[in-house]
Structures are given as structure tokens and as C-alpha cells.
Design a protein around this motif. Structure first.
Motif, PDB file in Angstrom:
ATOM      1  N   ASP A  63       1.269  -1.536  -0.379  1.00 46.52           N
ATOM      2  CA  ASP A  63       0.164  -0.470   0.370  1.00 46.52           C
ATOM      3  C   ASP A  63       0.967   1.295   0.133  1.00 46.52           C
ATOM      4  O   ASP A  63       2.194   1.546   0.650  1.00 46.52           O
ATOM      5  N   PRO A  64       0.648   2.032  -0.762  1.00 52.33           N
ATOM      6  CA  PRO A  64       1.972   3.723  -1.265  1.00 52.33           C
ATOM      7  C   PRO A  64       1.613   4.436   0.224  1.00 52.33           C
ATOM      8  O   PRO A  64       2.421   4.862   0.716  1.00 52.33           O
ATOM      9  N   ARG A  65       0.183   3.834   1.541  1.00 51.30           N
ATOM     10  CA  ARG A  65       0.285   4.809   2.192  1.00 51.30           C
ATOM     11  C   ARG A  65       1.028   4.170   3.262  1.00 51.30           C
ATOM     12  O   ARG A  65       0.837   4.423   4.541  1.00 51.30           O
ATOM     13  N   LEU A  66       1.744   2.773   3.781  1.00 50.82           N
ATOM     14  CA  LEU A  66       1.973   2.335   4.214  1.00 50.82           C
ATOM     15  C   LEU A  66       3.381   2.881   4.797  1.00 50.82           C
ATOM     16  O   LEU A  66       4.044   3.267   3.616  1.00 50.82           O
ATOM     17  N   LYS A  67       3.409   3.570   5.921  1.00 52.42           N
ATOM     18  CA  LYS A  67       4.910   4.775   6.578  1.00 52.42           C
ATOM     19  C   LYS A  67       5.388   3.972   7.377  1.00 52.42           C
ATOM     20  O   LYS A  67       5.930   3.043   8.120  1.00 52.42           O
ATOM     21  N   TYR A  85      12.437   1.498  13.425  1.00 51.34           N
ATOM     22  CA  TYR A  85      10.862   1.867  12.850  1.00 51.34           C
ATOM     23  C   TYR A  85       9.870   2.143  13.012  1.00 51.34           C
ATOM     24  O   TYR A  85       9.316   0.297  13.278  1.00 51.34           O
ATOM     25  N   ILE A  86       9.250   3.023  12.972  1.00 55.25           N
ATOM     26  CA  ILE A  86       7.493   3.240  13.499  1.00 55.25           C
ATOM     27  C   ILE A  86       6.528   2.685  12.295  1.00 55.25           C
ATOM     28  O   ILE A  86       6.799   3.467  11.477  1.00 55.25           O
ATOM     29  N   THR A  87       6.111   1.478  11.979  1.00 53.05           N
ATOM     30  CA  THR A  87       5.817   1.499  11.014  1.00 53.05           C
ATOM     31  C   THR A  87       4.204   1.315  10.986  1.00 53.05           C
ATOM     32  O   THR A  87       3.772   1.047  11.786  1.00 53.05           O
ATOM     33  N   TYR A  88       3.199   1.899  10.121  1.00 52.22           N
ATOM     34  CA  TYR A  88       1.972   2.009  10.153  1.00 52.22           C
ATOM     35  C   TYR A  88       1.315   2.974   8.837  1.00 52.22           C
ATOM     36  O   TYR A  88       1.993   3.230   7.877  1.00 52.22           O
ATOM     37  N   ILE A  89      -0.063   2.260   8.465  1.00 51.65           N
ATOM     38  CA  ILE A  89      -1.038   3.165   7.239  1.00 51.65           C
ATOM     39  C   ILE A  89      -1.173   4.158   7.711  1.00 51.65           C
ATOM     40  O   ILE A  89      -2.186   4.482   8.501  1.00 51.65           O
ATOM     41  N   ILE A 124      -8.945   5.744  11.627  1.00 54.87           N
ATOM     42  CA  ILE A 124      -9.333   6.723  10.907  1.00 54.87           C
ATOM     43  C   ILE A 124     -10.119   6.598   9.822  1.00 54.87           C
ATOM     44  O   ILE A 124     -11.437   6.780   9.392  1.00 54.87           O
ATOM     45  N   ASP A 125      -9.671   5.156   9.168  1.00 55.27           N
ATOM     46  CA  ASP A 125     -10.626   5.055   7.385  1.00 55.27           C
ATOM     47  C   ASP A 125     -11.029   3.703   8.970  1.00 55.27           C
ATOM     48  O   ASP A 125     -10.211   2.430   8.403  1.00 55.27           O
ATOM     49  N   SER A 126     -12.543   3.358   8.627  1.00 54.32           N
ATOM     50  CA  SER A 126     -12.805   2.876   9.616  1.00 54.32           C
ATOM     51  C   SER A 126     -13.914   1.421   8.735  1.00 54.32           C
ATOM     52  O   SER A 126     -13.877   0.659   8.996  1.00 54.32           O
ATOM     53  N   ASN A 127     -13.966   1.534   7.787  1.00 53.21           N
ATOM     54  CA  ASN A 127     -14.258   0.842   6.588  1.00 53.21           C
ATOM     55  C   ASN A 127     -13.801   0.020   6.425  1.00 53.21           C
ATOM     56  O   ASN A 127     -12.402  -0.282   6.149  1.00 53.21           O
ATOM     57  N   ARG A 128     -13.098  -1.858   6.202  1.00 55.65           N
ATOM     58  CA  ARG A 128     -13.231  -2.805   5.359  1.00 55.65           C
ATOM     59  C   ARG A 128     -13.818  -3.069   3.977  1.00 55.65           C
ATOM     60  O   ARG A 128     -12.557  -2.984   3.063  1.00 55.65           O
ATOM     61  N   ILE A 129     -14.694  -2.914   4.241  1.00 54.42           N
ATOM     62  CA  ILE A 129     -15.361  -3.639   2.895  1.00 54.42           C
ATOM     63  C   ILE A 129     -16.746  -3.031   2.971  1.00 54.42           C
ATOM     64  O   ILE A 129     -17.698  -2.797   3.898  1.00 54.42           O
ATOM     65  N   ALA A 130     -17.146  -3.076   1.653  1.00 57.66           N
ATOM     66  CA  ALA A 130     -18.930  -2.562   1.543  1.00 57.66           C
ATOM     67  C   ALA A 130     -19.629  -3.333   1.954  1.00 57.66           C
ATOM     68  O   ALA A 130     -19.694  -5.099   1.624  1.00 57.66           O
ATOM     69  N   ILE A 158       0.302  -0.137  15.076  1.00 56.93           N
ATOM     70  CA  ILE A 158       1.570   0.284  14.622  1.00 56.93           C
ATOM     71  C   ILE A 158       2.802  -1.235  14.951  1.00 56.93           C
ATOM     72  O   ILE A 158       1.825  -1.518  16.384  1.00 56.93           O
ATOM     73  N   GLY A 159       3.141  -1.181  13.915  1.00 54.37           N
ATOM     74  CA  GLY A 159       4.265  -2.055  14.556  1.00 54.37           C
ATOM     75  C   GLY A 159       6.076  -1.093  14.859  1.00 54.37           C
ATOM     76  O   GLY A 159       5.745  -0.146  14.033  1.00 54.37           O
ATOM     77  N   LEU A 160       6.992  -2.367  15.056  1.00 46.82           N
ATOM     78  CA  LEU A 160       8.092  -0.848  16.066  1.00 46.82           C
ATOM     79  C   LEU A 160       9.067  -2.625  14.808  1.00 46.82           C
ATOM     80  O   LEU A 160       9.106  -3.968  16.032  1.00 46.82           O
TER      81      LEU A 160
END
Length: 499
Positions: A162-166, A181-185, A481-487, A248-250
Motif C-alpha cells: 500500500d503506498p500509504r504504508l509509512k 522503524y515505526i510502521t503504520y498505514i 481513521i478509515d473504519s471501513n474494510r469492505i462495502a 502500529i508495528g516497530l
């Protein structure tokens, strides 16, 4: 407060001779430090590195050959844009140069230039990517992290494309610098959780962080409790699933495991295998684990309490059997139970420290021989042997090794309370445990979530599983923030082929 020791001196206007002295002094005159001085186009060039930390082939192909074949301007700016090295850092700080050399970089400095180059040609030795050992699985990917941070980042990027993975880089430790590294979407993870992690890592004042398990302990909300507050896992797919749920992952340098937070009490009884199996089988396995842990804690104290204070609750036929089995036992039930529990812990610890094949044999043969000998010698009863064995099996069903150790530990004080006060002692211990768990937090979030505070919609992500079409929203306890997983779409009904 512990003060960080850094060398803020710069290499600006230093001669090659003076820089060489600075590097030798800064790296404690280590015998494995290699410093080469070359003369090219009338300029002195210094190369400093640890030979065991770099790739000699990359050093030759990406640094020495292009450097000696140059006919253009020889300066750090020109080299930065033309050398075929994937990672080049420009610096003039002595402490950054020293840390770069330690991490496997080659430092290149041209006399007269205000800056030098740290060239990443590292070849840090590490084991290959292997299957997980502490978290064995039947279903799902079995690949695990290893001690090389770059490999771990690649494994995670490969799963969460996912390009929003930071991945946010921090350095922890005053003496031994460790990259974390703190990693999260970004559009899922709660910014408050990210900021809490960031603040705790920045405020950490320690000499070093050797492993992710130590880091998890150093940033816990409560360091006095027995219960772990962060999941530490060696499975990349477990981290990726956690990130998709808003956690969140470390990733820690030199560590083969990642830290996941916030993690509730129920997170330590979940496995990725529950997700890969059908939802009803996954729910059944989680139920089995929870019941097994409850029985593991309760069975032996209940035996002690009943035989010491509450004979009236035992059926008469079973009471006769218990009486005959304990006729030759010289100890009270509490001493008998503590002795057997201690023997079981000895066998478990010995089996874990011995080589695999020897350890398995030691556990099986030792348990059978010692148990049978203890019964024949009159040290214990047959029924208690069965109860202790069931309790040990129940503690081993916990996927988390740390949580399993906690369960085995808390049995001892509960057994003592059961021997002193009977059923009242057991109830007191359980009430104390519940109150303690209610007070605990993980990254500032309630430890018993979603049971307390109660979130009915989140139970399907912790206590049991439901069919995939009902997993439309992420767990609200993670504050995504984005609570929706599937429609929420009605599943299409297809007619039978014969209709």
C-alpha cells in the motif's frame, strides 16, 4: 537525567592526516579499522571502513573502479551524482561518520572539501529467511523475520503493498545506537497512537536496545505487572494483519521480531492461523484456548481447596477414590500440589534448554518416570498427577510464550491462597487479577478491550470470528481513521445450474 554523548565536531577544513587521527581516536584505535589514503589528480582521498562489515566486491565495483577511472572533476558533489552506489549520505559530522562506518558504510573524504560521503556497501552477516520457530503454524505463510532490518522491511513491504504504508526512522540508545522503524498505514492508524509511540521512543534514556523484546518492556505503560502489554511476533503476516486493523508495528535493528501495539489481553490468545481457517473453526480454537487457560489456572487450586476445606462438594464415590489415592501421602494437599508444580516447571525448563531431540526425550521420559515414582513412593496421588498434567497442557495452548509463562507463574500464589483460605482464597485471587487487568493499559488504551469498555461490534475480532461478509468495519477500539474494510453489499445469489 542521563545525558546523551555525541560528538558534534565537524570535518570542515580538516586535513586528511588530522581526520585520520580523529577516526582512529573515535573508534578506539581498533585493529580492524582500515584507513586507505589515495592520491588522485593531485588530491588526497581518504577511505575508512571496517573490512568485515563491507562487501569487497561492491567496494571494488561501485567505489574503487569508478574512482580510479575518473577524468572529470574530483569533488564530493560530482561523486555523489556519479558513483553507482544505491545509498549515499553527505555529512561533515564526526559522530555520523563514526556510526556510518560501524554500520558497514565506507567513508570517502577528499582533502579540501567541506563534506564527505558515506557509501553504503554493507555486507552485514545474518542468517537466511527461515520458517518461524516460536510461532509454529499449520496453515498460512510460515516465513519469519530475521536479524537483518532490511530483510524485515522488505518482507513487510511485500505483504502490505500500500503506498500509504509509512516507515518512520528513529534512533534509540545513548551508547549503542539502534535503528527503530515505526510502521503504520497513514490513513488507518490513529495519529494519537503513533505520537505516543514516537514520544516514548524519543524520551527513552538507555545505553542500548539489544532486542525488540527489551524495547517493548522499556516503553510499557506499567513495568511492574506480570502481563505483557505488546505482542512481540516473528511473523510478517501477523504484523501486516495488525497494520490493516489500525495498529502500529516497530521494527528493531538486529532483532528477529516486531512489536505490535496497542495489544489487548485477548491479542495474546490469537494466531494468524485463526484467520486462515474457516471462521467457525477459528472461533472454536479460540474458545478452546480460553477454556484451557482458565482450567490451567483453576484446576490445581480447586483440588487443594476442595481437599483442604470443602469435602462436602465431592461426590461420595469420588471421595472414596480420593481418600484411597492419598492414604499414603504424608503432605497436606497444598504442599503436594506445590511440589508437583515445581517438578513440572523443572522438566519444562530443562527440556527448553537442552537440544531439541534430547529436550523432547527429557520431557516425556522424565515426566513419566518421575510421576510414576512419586506415586509409588507416596509423595503424591494419581488424581493430582492427572490434574497437574491437564494444567500444564492448558498453559501450553497459549500462542504467546510470555503469556504462557505468566499463566504458569500465577498458579503458585493461587495454590497457596487456596491452601490457606480454600474457595475464598481462590475468589480473592481471581478478583484481584480482574481488578488488576481492568487498571492496565496498553499504549494508553484499555488492556481488556473490547470487553472493558464493552464494544459489541469488536468481539468478532477478539473472542470469536464471524463470516467474512460481516467484517465490514475495523475494530473501533483501535480508533482507526478509515473504519471501513469492505462495502456492505448483499451477496449475490446464483441459481443452481439445473434450474
Amino acid at each position: 537525567m542521563f545525558k546523551k554523548t555525541t560528538r558534534k565536531a565537524t570535518i570542515h577544513s580538516l586535513t586528511v592526516k588530522r581526520l585520520k587521527e580523529e577516526l582512529i581516536e573515535g573508534l578506539s584505535n581498533s585493529d580492524d579499522l582500515t584507513i586507505k589514503i589515495m592520491h588522485l589528480q593531485g588530491k588526497k582521498i581518504l577511505l575508512a571502513f571496517f573490512s568485515e562489515n563491507i562487501s569487497s566486491d561492491r567496494m571494488s565495483e561501485e567505489v574503487l573502479t569508478p574512482l580510479t577511472n575518473r577524468v572529470l572533476d574530483l569533488s564530493y558533489k560530482s561523486l555523489y551524482s556519479t558513483l553507482p552506489v544505491s545509498n549515499i549520505n553527505v555529512t561533515n559530522l564526526i559522530d555520523e561518520v563514526l556510526m556510518g562506518i560501524i554500520r558497514g558504510h565506507v567513508y570517502l573524504f577528499i582533502e579540501g572539501d567541506p563534506f564527505g560521503l558515506l557509501l553504503d556497501v554493507a555486507d552485514i552477516k545474518s542468517r537466511s529467511i527461515e520458517t518461524a520457530e516460536s510461532e509454529s503454524l499449520v496453515y498460512g505463510p510460515k516465513v519469519s523475520f530475521n536479524e537483518k532490518l532490511e530483510n524485515n522491511m522488505s518482507l513487510l513491504r511485500n505483504r502490505v503493498n500500500d503506498p500509504r504504508l509509512k516507515m518512520e526512522k528513529l534512533e534509540v540508545g545513548n551508547r549503542i545506537k539502534t535503528i527503530v522503524y515505526i510502521t503504520y498505514i497513514q490513513d488507518i492508524a490513529d495519529p494519537t497512537n503513533v505520537e505516543t509511540f514516537r514520544q516514548r521512543l524519543n524520551d527513552l534514556e538507555v545505553d542500548s536496545v539489544i532486542d525488540s523484546t527489551l524495547l517493548a518492556q522499556q516503553i510499557e505503560d506499567n513495568s511492574w505487572t506480570l502481563f505483557p502489554q505488546y505482542v512481540v511476533t516473528e511473523l510478517p503476516d501477523r504484523v501486516s494483519l495488525a497494520l490493516l486493523h489500525g495498529k502500529i508495528g516497530l521494527l528493531v535493528e538486529r532483532s528477529p521480531a516486531a512489536v505490535i501495539g496497542p495489544s489487548s489481553f485477548f491479542s495474546f490468545f490469537e494466531t494468524t492461523e485463526d484467520v486462515y481457517l474457516r471462521w467457525n473453526l477459528g472461533s472454536f480454537l479460540r474458545f478452546i484456548r480460553m477454556v484451557a487457560i482458565f482450567l490451567s489456572i483453576l484446576l490445581t487450586p480447586a483440588y487443594v481447596a476442595v481437599l483442604t476445606y470443602h469435602y462436602e462438594v465431592i461426590p461420595s464415590s469420588l471421595l472414596i477414590s480420593l481418600g484411597s489415592s492419598r492414604a499414603n501421602v504424608p503432605f497436606p494437599p497444598v504442599m503436594e500440589a506445590l511440589l508437583l508444580e515445581f517438578i513440572i516447571e523443572l522438566l519444562r525448563e530443562a527440556g527448553a534448554r537442552l537440544p531439541t531431540k534430547v529436550g523432547q526425550t527429557m520431557g516425556i521420559v522424565g515426566g513419566i518416570v518421575i510421576g510414576q515414582a512419586a506415586v509409588q513412593a507416596g509423595f503424591t496421588s494419581n488424581i493430582l498427577i492427572i490434574i497437574i498434567a491437564l494444567g500444564a497442557l492448558g498453559s501450553f495452548t497459549t500462542p504467546s510464550y510470555v503469556m504462557g509463562a505468566v499463566v504458569r507463574f500465577i498458579r503458585f500464589p493461587i495454590i497457596i491462597l487456596a491452601g490457606m483460605f480454600g474457595g475464598i482464597g481462590i475468589m480473592f485471587a481471581f478478583c484481584f487479577l480482574i481488578l488488576h487487568l481492568l487498571r492496565l493499559t496498553t499504549l494508553g488504551r484499555p488492556y481488556l478491550s473490547p470487553v472493558y469498555p464493552f464494544h459489541l461490534s469488536d468481539l468478532k475480532y477478539s473472542l470469536f470470528r464471524v463470516p467474512p461478509q460481516f467484517l465490514t468495519n475495523r475494530a473501533s477500539s483501535n480508533k482507526p481513521i478509515d473504519s471501513n474494510r469492505i462495502a456492505k453489499k448483499q451477496k449475490k445469489q446464483y441459481a443452481d445450474i439445473d434450474e
